[in-house]
Write an enzyme that holds these catalytic residues in place. Structure first.
Site, PDB file in Angstrom:
ATOM      1  N   ILE A 276      47.765  19.181  32.264  1.00 22.37           N
ATOM      2  CA  ILE A 276      47.181  18.076  31.514  1.00 22.37           C
ATOM      3  C   ILE A 276      46.611  18.576  30.190  1.00 22.37           C
ATOM      4  CG2 ILE A 276      45.388  16.294  31.526  1.00 22.37           C
ATOM      5  CD1 ILE A 276      45.762  16.218  34.603  1.00 22.37           C
TER       6      ILE A 276
ATOM      7  N   SER B  76      38.434  12.209  38.353  1.00 23.22           N
ATOM      8  CA  SER B  76      39.567  11.914  39.222  1.00 23.22           C
ATOM      9  C   SER B  76      39.312  10.660  40.039  1.00 23.22           C
ATOM     10  CB  SER B  76      39.804  13.097  40.167  1.00 23.22           C
ATOM     11  OG  SER B  76      40.696  12.758  41.204  1.00 23.22           O
TER      12      SER B  76
ATOM     13  N   TYR C 264      37.248  18.825  46.827  1.00 21.33           N
ATOM     14  CA  TYR C 264      37.682  18.656  45.442  1.00 21.33           C
ATOM     15  C   TYR C 264      37.118  17.364  44.865  1.00 21.33           C
ATOM     16  CZ  TYR C 264      40.639  17.126  41.605  1.00 21.33           C
ATOM     17  OH  TYR C 264      41.080  16.628  40.406  1.00 21.33           O
TER      18      TYR C 264
ATOM     19  N   LYS D  43      34.132  16.557  41.773  1.00 21.61           N
ATOM     20  CA  LYS D  43      34.286  15.664  40.625  1.00 21.61           C
ATOM     21  C   LYS D  43      33.141  14.653  40.573  1.00 21.61           C
ATOM     22  CE  LYS D  43      38.160  17.118  38.763  1.00 21.61           C
ATOM     23  NZ  LYS D  43      38.187  17.707  37.409  1.00 21.61           N
TER      24      LYS D  43
ATOM     25  N   TYR E 219      41.177  10.033  36.451  1.00 21.25           N
ATOM     26  CA  TYR E 219      42.634  10.009  36.466  1.00 21.25           C
ATOM     27  C   TYR E 219      43.136   9.465  37.795  1.00 21.25           C
ATOM     28  CZ  TYR E 219      42.049  13.994  33.162  1.00 21.25           C
ATOM     29  OH  TYR E 219      41.693  14.835  32.152  1.00 21.25           O
TER      30      TYR E 219
ATOM     31  N   ARG F  32      49.866  11.779  57.253  1.00 17.43           N
ATOM     32  CA  ARG F  32      49.008  12.922  56.970  1.00 17.43           C
ATOM     33  C   ARG F  32      47.549  12.460  57.051  1.00 17.43           C
ATOM     34  NH1 ARG F  32      50.451  15.758  51.460  1.00 17.43           N
ATOM     35  NH2 ARG F  32      49.986  13.626  50.772  1.00 17.43           N
TER      36      ARG F  32
END
Length: 346
Positions: free
Chosen positions: A16, A128, A151, A155, A179, A297
Site C-alpha cells: 500500500i 483497518s 492485529y 489498529k 481500509y 474458517r
C-alpha cells in the site's frame, strides 16, 4: 520559490505504501520514506522512481527508533505524516500477539512522541476494517467495534492512542482511514502485492495459484447466507486507496479541521464473493483457477462491506476503479513477477 509540502510515509515501501508514495509524488508533494524493509523489497524504490521520475529520499529504519524519526521530521521539514508501517498478518498476530503489540502499538507511540517533539501536528493513520465487530453490511463508522484478533485490536488501540494524543495537544489533527480489502496493482505492473510468505489474503493467493505456485485455492465455506454461499468482501483497488490518502492529506492541509480526529471508511460500498473473485480471475488469465470447497474458517463472517459516504462527504473522494480492473491489474503484476523470476541473473 515557495517550499513544497513535505509528507513522511512510514512503511512507504510496502504494497500500500508504495502506491501512496507514487500518488503523493504525482500530486506534487515532496515525499520521504521510512521503512525497515521487513516485508518490502529494496528494489521497489527504483520502481517508484521509474513510475514517477523522482528518487524519493528513504531511510531504512524502524519507526520505533524515536531519535531517527525526529531527525527525519526536522531535516526534511515534514508537514504531514502518513503512518503505514506495522505488521499486518491476522494469523501471525494470533500466534505472536506480543510481537504485534510491540511493533504496532509501540511504533505508533514512538512516532507520536517524535511528532510532538518536532511540532509536527498532522497525521493520517493506516487503520483497518478489522476494528469492526460482526453485523449487517454495509458498515458505516458508527458500526460497533469489536476486533476478533490481535492485529485488529492493535489498529483499534492505536486509533484510541491517537485520539488521546489529539485531546492532549500532542498533535493537532488526525485521520484514521479504515481500509476494507486493498487489491490490484499499479497499471504499469511495476509495483503490487508480492508477499514473501504464503499469502493470508484471497487475491494474492488466487493470483499465485493461477501462476502455478499453489495447487488450488481453498474456499472456506459455501453455506453462508450470501447469494452464492461464499463470503462477500468489499475489495478496493489499491490506487483508489492511495488516492484516498492524498485526499486525506489535502483535507488536513486545508484548515477545515483545526483540531480533532476523524475515522473514515475507505471502500467501494459493494461486495464481491469468493466465487466471483475466482470467476473474474479465471476470465483474466484465460483458464479456470483450480479451487476446492472446504469447511468454514473460524472467525470468518458472511459479509464485510463498507459504507464510504463519510469519506466522500469530508474528503471529496470515492473509489473509481471497477472489480474487473482490480483483477486485471493484480494478474498483470503477477505475470510481471513471473517474467522477472524467469530472467537469467546478470
Amino acid at each position: 520559490m515557495a517550499k513544497k509540502t513535505s509528507v513522511l510515509a512510514t512503511g512507504g515501501a510496502g504494497f500500500i505504501g508504495s502506491h501512496v508514495v507514487v500518488e503523493l509524488v504525482d500530486a506534487g508533494y515532496d515525499v520521504v520514506i521510512i521503512d525497515n524493509f521487513e516485508n518490502a523489497a529494496t528494489d521497489v524504490l527504483q520502481r517508484i522512481a521509474r513510475i514517477t521520475g523522482t528518487e524519493v529520499p528513504t531511510y531504512a529504519a524502524d519507526v520505533r527508533d524515536r531519535e531517527l524519526v525526529r531527525h527525519v521530521l526536522g531535516r526534511h521539514g515534514i508537514d504531514v505524516v502518513i503512518h503505514l508501517a506495522g505488521k499486518k498478518a491476522v494469523g501471525e498476530s494470533v500466534a505472536e500477539p506480543l510481537m504485534y503489540y510491540d511493533a504496532n502499538i509501540g511504533g505508533g507511540i514512538a512516532l507520536l512522541e517524535a511528532m510532538g517533539a518536532e511540532g509536527v501536528g498532522k497525521l493520517v493513520f493506516s487503520s483497518s476494517a478489522t476494528v469492526y465487530g460482526p453485523g449487517d453490511a454495509p458498515m458505516d463508522e458508527s458500526h460497533p467495534v469489536g476486533p476478533s484478533n490481535p492485529y485488529g485490536r492493535t489498529k483499534l488501540m492505536l486509533e484510541e492512542v491517537i485520539n488521546d494524543a489529539v485531546l492532549a495537544g500532542k498533535i493537532s489533527v488526525a485521520l484514521s482511514l479504515r481500509y476494507f480489502n486493498p487489491v490490484g496493482a499499479h497499471r504499469s505492473g511495476l509495483i503490487g502485492e508480492n508477499p514473501r510468505a504464503v499469502p493470508n489474503n484471497l487475491f494474492p493467493f488466487v493470483a499465485q495459484t493461477a501462476a502455478g505456485w499453489h495447487d488450488r485455492v481453498r474456499v472456506f465455506g459455501d453455506d453462508y447466507g450470501t447469494p452464492d454461499g461464499t463470503g462477500v468482501r468489499d475489495y478496493i483497488h489499491v490506487v483508489d486507496l492511495a488516492r484516498g490518502h492524498v485526499a486525506g492529506v489535502a483535507h488536513l492541509l486545508s484548515g477545515r479541521m483545526q483540531r480533532g480526529h476523524e475515522r473514515l471508511n475507505l471502500g467501494t460500498g459493494r461486495g464481491h464473493s469468493v466465487k466471483e473473485v475466482l470467476a473474474e480471475f479465471s476470465r483474466q488469465c484465460g483458464f479456470e483457477v483450480p479451487h476446492e470447497i472446504v469447511a468454514r474458517r473460524p472467525g470468518d463472517v458472511a459479509a464485510c462491506v463498507a459504507n464510504p459516504q463519510r469519506a466522500e462527504h469530508l474528503l471529496g473522494w470515492r473509489a473509481e476503479r471497477s472489480f474487473e480492473e482490480m483483477c486485471a491489474d493484480h494478474w498483470a503484476f503477477q505475470r510481471a513477477v513471473l517474467r522477472q523470476e524467469a530472467e537469467p541473473a546478470a
